[in-house]
Design an enzyme around this catalytic site. Sequence first.
Site, PDB file in Angstrom:
ATOM      1  N   ASP A  98     -36.175 -29.860 -56.701  1.00  0.00           N
ATOM      2  CA  ASP A  98     -35.743 -28.456 -56.678  1.00  0.00           C
ATOM      3  C   ASP A  98     -36.650 -27.652 -57.595  1.00  0.00           C
ATOM      4  O   ASP A  98     -36.833 -28.022 -58.751  1.00  0.00           O
ATOM      5  CB  ASP A  98     -34.273 -28.324 -57.133  1.00  0.00           C
ATOM      6  CG  ASP A  98     -33.631 -27.044 -56.607  1.00  0.00           C
ATOM      7  OD1 ASP A  98     -34.319 -25.997 -56.597  1.00  0.00           O
ATOM      8  OD2 ASP A  98     -32.455 -27.085 -56.211  1.00  0.00           O
ATOM      9  N   LEU A 107     -23.424 -19.902 -60.265  1.00  0.00           N
ATOM     10  CA  LEU A 107     -22.502 -20.712 -61.075  1.00  0.00           C
ATOM     11  C   LEU A 107     -21.084 -20.825 -60.522  1.00  0.00           C
ATOM     12  O   LEU A 107     -20.340 -21.696 -60.945  1.00  0.00           O
ATOM     13  CB  LEU A 107     -22.474 -20.186 -62.520  1.00  0.00           C
ATOM     14  CG  LEU A 107     -23.822 -20.338 -63.257  1.00  0.00           C
ATOM     15  CD1 LEU A 107     -23.755 -19.669 -64.625  1.00  0.00           C
ATOM     16  CD2 LEU A 107     -24.199 -21.811 -63.411  1.00  0.00           C
ATOM     17  N   ARG A 109     -20.372 -21.900 -57.698  1.00  0.00           N
ATOM     18  CA  ARG A 109     -20.336 -23.101 -56.864  1.00  0.00           C
ATOM     19  C   ARG A 109     -21.198 -24.235 -57.403  1.00  0.00           C
ATOM     20  O   ARG A 109     -20.921 -25.395 -57.148  1.00  0.00           O
ATOM     21  CB  ARG A 109     -20.769 -22.770 -55.433  1.00  0.00           C
ATOM     22  CG  ARG A 109     -22.208 -22.315 -55.292  1.00  0.00           C
ATOM     23  CD  ARG A 109     -22.506 -21.792 -53.889  1.00  0.00           C
ATOM     24  NE  ARG A 109     -23.924 -21.531 -53.685  1.00  0.00           N
ATOM     25  CZ  ARG A 109     -24.590 -20.475 -54.148  1.00  0.00           C
ATOM     26  NH1 ARG A 109     -23.961 -19.567 -54.864  1.00  0.00           N
ATOM     27  NH2 ARG A 109     -25.871 -20.314 -53.903  1.00  0.00           N
ATOM     28  N   CYS A 225     -29.694  -9.780 -42.956  1.00  0.00           N
ATOM     29  CA  CYS A 225     -30.473  -9.958 -44.178  1.00  0.00           C
ATOM     30  C   CYS A 225     -29.604 -10.435 -45.328  1.00  0.00           C
ATOM     31  O   CYS A 225     -30.098 -10.887 -46.341  1.00  0.00           O
ATOM     32  CB  CYS A 225     -31.167  -8.654 -44.560  1.00  0.00           C
ATOM     33  SG  CYS A 225     -30.335  -7.619 -45.770  1.00  0.00           S
ATOM     34  N   CYS A 286     -36.759 -37.770 -27.692  1.00  0.00           N
ATOM     35  CA  CYS A 286     -36.984 -37.089 -28.983  1.00  0.00           C
ATOM     36  C   CYS A 286     -38.448 -37.225 -29.392  1.00  0.00           C
ATOM     37  O   CYS A 286     -38.999 -38.322 -29.392  1.00  0.00           O
ATOM     38  CB  CYS A 286     -36.081 -37.679 -30.053  1.00  0.00           C
ATOM     39  SG  CYS A 286     -36.368 -36.959 -31.679  1.00  0.00           S
ATOM     40  N   CYS A 289     -38.321 -39.418 -33.003  1.00  0.00           N
ATOM     41  CA  CYS A 289     -37.876 -40.810 -33.099  1.00  0.00           C
ATOM     42  C   CYS A 289     -37.784 -41.488 -31.733  1.00  0.00           C
ATOM     43  O   CYS A 289     -37.355 -42.635 -31.632  1.00  0.00           O
ATOM     44  CB  CYS A 289     -36.536 -40.896 -33.832  1.00  0.00           C
ATOM     45  SG  CYS A 289     -35.135 -40.288 -32.872  1.00  0.00           S
ATOM     46  N   CYS A 396     -29.426  -0.941 -47.555  1.00  0.00           N
ATOM     47  CA  CYS A 396     -28.578  -2.134 -47.426  1.00  0.00           C
ATOM     48  C   CYS A 396     -28.693  -2.896 -48.737  1.00  0.00           C
ATOM     49  O   CYS A 396     -28.976  -2.317 -49.777  1.00  0.00           O
ATOM     50  CB  CYS A 396     -28.990  -2.972 -46.225  1.00  0.00           C
ATOM     51  SG  CYS A 396     -30.600  -3.720 -46.400  1.00  0.00           S
TER      52      CYS A 396
HETATM   53 ZN   LIG Z   1     -34.782 -38.030 -32.904  1.00  0.00          ZN
END
Ligand SMILES: [Zn+2]
Lengths: 439, 98
Positions: A98, A107, A109, A225, A286, A289, A396
């Site tokens: 992160d 804070l 959550r 937005c 897919c 995979c 906005c």
């Molecule tokens: Zn897949």
Amino acid sequence: MVSEVNQDLINELAALKLENARLRRQVESQPTTVQEYPLSLEEYRRYGRQMIVEDTGGVQGQVRLKNSKVLVVGAGGLGCPALPYLAGAGIGQIGIVDNDIVDTSNLHRQVLHDSTKVGMLKCESAKAVLNKLNPHVNVVTYPVRLNYSNAFDIFDGYDYVLDCTDTPLTRYLISDVAVNLGITVVSASGLGTEGQLTVLNFNNTGPCYRCFYPIPPNPMSVSSCQEGGVIGPCIGLVGTMMAVEAIKLIIGIYTPENFQPFLTLYSGFPQQTLRTFKMRGRQSKCICCGDNRSITRAAIESGEINYELFCGSRNYNVCSPDERITVNKFKDEYYDRTTQDYVLLDVRPSHHYEISHFPDAFNIPVKKLKDMHGSMAELQKEIPSIKEDSEVLVLCRYGNDSQLATRLLKDEFKLPNVKDIQGGFFRYIDEVDSSIPKY
Amino acid sequence: MIKVRVEFLGGLDVVFSKQRVHDLTIDAEELSMQGLIDYIVQNLITNKNDVDVFLEDDNIRPGIITLINDTDWELEGEMEYEVCDGDVISFTSTLHGG
Ligand SMILES: [Zn+2]
């Protein structure tokens, strides 16, 4: 006398020899007994209540946890509850990816962080808490934004990845990289009062994210937005469920025989419900995979798979420079006028408007404005004073929806004098008047 | 007459009068998923501007998961599935927040 003493000494010596032999046996046998314990005595005490849950496999299960490495991508609403439970359970190594910093607005959550950590990297804030919680866990931090060029290096060596991120782009990337490295992913998300949870690429035979979502969502279709609201304990519950899935995977509760692809849906309101849907298996068509794979490590690392382009981005820049006005200019040239001879239109959703707004602003959410289909009569129901030649200023939250609204007013309502306030209400608060509540 | 429960989850209810669960009685002998989806678009979406929240190119919009009695519709024949009396059909949009 002498012989008596000698005899006593001889007896004592014999007794000491016996005792010495016994002690030696004891001493010699002791180290081997100690080595038979795979955990320290402190770890036995620490994990005892978990090990005596029969399904965990006792000491054996605990050793599996200790030998496992789990990577958590995102130390936000989902990562915050998942991380301490993983550390508490005794996962050997926990990686945290992160690059974001703790903000006051997180804070409610992201309760692993706290008010004293505002401005600190989330991964470092989390690490400090986990180290205090369980010193047996090796916590490794990656203060970077996950992307196609660094993901393989970061993922390499981890047994499981928890996707606690918040954009479709990273969800595709995490799944793609994990499939290529043969890693199982616990993936979850949440918004508002709801959350979703699934396990991807289980045992390299289960479905991946692309099996479920071969076509990415159109970014314009994912509302506006405004970043969506979220109830802390709702997303927290889903993050906690992710930790449960990780522990189950590590101790071997899921097997190739019993694993069924699933999607669990949690709803917090009005009645709390938890439903698990039976999902499709791995899709042979897919592209990641399936039988004919084009999402290979080489394709990802070369940047050939353009995630930004694939997931798209919303185009908000729909106003020309002369259709926009800065917040400072707005204040000087309009807001400070003694009489308000212009229309100030706030296009945020009404529940945002109700939290805080300019006293003399009208509120018509951009969606409602769109639904008027350019009808002045409809518009005048909301703003009786508005006329074709009215000067209209639109705002906005951040200045995205207001651009869309400016376009609508000019193109559909045919109002020539409309201007978008650049950066919106929040920039006005930041640059002009910090006494207005910002949420 | 076919009785069917339709659910809109993951925030999809915003275009269905903010109502998550709709119990429908549809006057038909037979009803495929395609037929049910047409019915939903015609009768349950009040604002026609909102159809593209639910459909894209006449298909369920990417990002929405469709479930027939709690099972991914991919396992049930998708549009060809014949809706039975008492079925529960759920649509949930995929969440991305974290
Ligand atoms: Zn897949």
